[in-house]
Design a protein around this motif. Sequence first.
Motif, short mmCIF file in Angstrom:
data_model
loop_
_atom_site.label_atom_id
_atom_site.label_comp_id
_atom_site.label_asym_id
_atom_site.label_seq_id
_atom_site.Cartn_x
_atom_site.Cartn_y
_atom_site.Cartn_z
N PRO A 127 0.80 -1.22 0.00
CA PRO A 127 0.00 0.00 0.00
C PRO A 127 0.83 1.27 0.00
O PRO A 127 0.34 2.34 -0.37
N GLY A 128 2.09 1.16 0.41
CA GLY A 128 2.97 2.33 0.38
C GLY A 128 3.19 2.87 -1.02
O GLY A 128 3.51 4.05 -1.20
N LEU A 129 3.01 2.02 -2.03
CA LEU A 129 3.17 2.48 -3.41
C LEU A 129 2.10 3.49 -3.78
O LEU A 129 2.34 4.39 -4.61
N GLU A 130 0.92 3.35 -3.20
CA GLU A 130 -0.15 4.33 -3.46
C GLU A 130 0.22 5.68 -2.86
O GLU A 130 -0.01 6.73 -3.48
N ALA A 131 0.81 5.67 -1.67
CA ALA A 131 1.28 6.92 -1.05
C ALA A 131 2.36 7.57 -1.90
O ALA A 131 2.39 8.80 -2.07
#
Length: 266
Positions: A127-131
């Motif tokens: 999910p850090g890729l979305e950030a």
Amino acid sequence: MTSIKVKELVAYFNQFERFSIAVSGGIDSMLLAYIANRFSKAKVKTVHAFSPAVPEAALERVKEHAKRYQWDLQIINAREFDDPNYINNPVNRCYFCKSNLYTRISEHSQGVVFSGTNLDDLADYRPGLEAAKEQNVKHPYVQVGIDKTTIYAIAKHYGLNQLHVLPAQPCLASRVETGIKINADDLGFINQMEEKTRQLLPEMKNIRCRITHQGTFLEIDVLPENTLFRGLSNTLSSLCEQEGRIFSGIRTYQKGSAFINGVAHG
């Protein structure tokens, strides 16, 4: 192949006059900083964010390499513990962690921010890729098609002996099961358990201490033979007992990036 990919990486860097690299202390971002500082024409800044979720060994590794290779290094406080969304440890905890991280780095940077994300990371739950996308963070390895195997090969090619044998080291918070609140004491204990295991099993590549709703587990690549297994189990059980924790045993390492459906990953 290694030299071709390095040339492609440097060509990508040289599209920018200046940039910052988020350096965690792992091989991916450390190698990115090494290549950028050594070969690119841009003004490069390396930024390391310390927090209870980052092992002290990672901070010392970053400082040592920055001094050795004369990087422009800035160390900042990640401050993800100020965010209750992060503390509550939902499945997408990494989103809130990275949102805080990239916001803090941007406050101290000029130009674009680069991460050490590689091709293999795209196939995992991150999910850090979305950030990163929301904050326009770029991923040079992805842009030029570099995976984890190539990263290790490049590190070995340039004689970065400490890096090319470094196992994957996701943040300590990834060891805490979804729904259990993140706190600094747990993360410090996780690091202590893993360091003790590393002392006893120095050849073991992947070592994870998991804090779960069922207690504390240790995960390693291969379970050792009986005598060593009993000795390790007794040592870790004593550590847990001293901290008032339940030691639930040793099991085989499982790879991934988050606790999903009660299964540990990362």
